[in-house]
Design an enzyme around this catalytic site. Sequence first.
Site, PDB file in Angstrom:
ATOM      1  N   SER A  93       0.852  -1.189   0.000  1.00  0.00           N
ATOM      2  CA  SER A  93       0.000   0.000   0.000  1.00  0.00           C
ATOM      3  C   SER A  93       0.886   1.235   0.000  1.00  0.00           C
ATOM      4  CB  SER A  93      -0.880   0.032   1.249  1.00  0.00           C
ATOM      5  OG  SER A  93      -1.543   1.277   1.368  1.00  0.00           O
ATOM      6  N   TYR A 106      -1.439  -0.304  10.415  1.00  0.00           N
ATOM      7  CA  TYR A 106      -1.577  -0.713   9.013  1.00  0.00           C
ATOM      8  C   TYR A 106      -0.448  -0.122   8.170  1.00  0.00           C
ATOM      9  CZ  TYR A 106      -3.425  -1.272   4.314  1.00  0.00           C
ATOM     10  OH  TYR A 106      -3.556  -1.595   2.979  1.00  0.00           O
TER      11      TYR A 106
END
Length: 195
Positions: A93, A106
Site C-alpha cells: 500500500s 496498518y
Amino acid sequence: MGGRALLQKADVSDDGQVRAMVDSAVAEFGRLDYLVNNAATTFRVAMDDLEGLTSEMWHRILDVNVLGAFQCSRAAAPHIRERGSGAIVNVSSYSGFNGKGTSIAYASSKAAMNAMTKSLAAVLAPEIRVNAVAPGFIDTRWHHGFEEIKVKAAADTPLGFAAGPDNIADAVVPLLLDNSFVTGQVVVVDGGRCL
C-alpha cells in the site's frame, strides 16, 4: 479461455493452515508457478488516537499483513523453485510510504512488507523474482459507507478517478508473467495521487 480454480479458506497468520493451502494447490494443479500475497486486515483507528490502537490490533495486523505474506512465500518458494523460475508479488500500500491510512499499525505493516519484498528478492533469486505493488486508494467493499473518501480520492488523483481491483491486477499480472529483469521493486499504483 477456460481454467480451473481451487478455493480454500486459510488464516495466513497460521503457518499450518498456510502450508496446507499451498500443498492443496500443488496437489490439485501439479505445480506452483506464482504467488500473490494479497491477504490483509486493518482496523479503522484515527492516526492520532494512540490509546485506541490496542496491542491486540497491532498483533493481528502484523500477523496477517507481514507474517502471513512471509509464511505464504516460505511455503510456496520450494514449489516455485522446482519449476526453475517464477514470481511472487506482494500487495502492499502507498500507506507504507506516506505513513497514512486506516491506522498507524496498518501503515507500519505495509512499510515492513516493502522491506520484506526486497529481502525476499535477494534471497530467492535467481529462480524467483519478488516484487510488490503499492496501491493508493482502491474502491472496494472496505470503503462502502464511506463514499466521501472515494469522491475525495478521485478529486485528488491526477488521472481523475478512484481505481478498482482491476487496475491493480493490471500492475500485478505483468510483474508475474513478464518483466523478467525486475525484482525487489515496489511499484506505486495510485494514479499519480502521490505527486
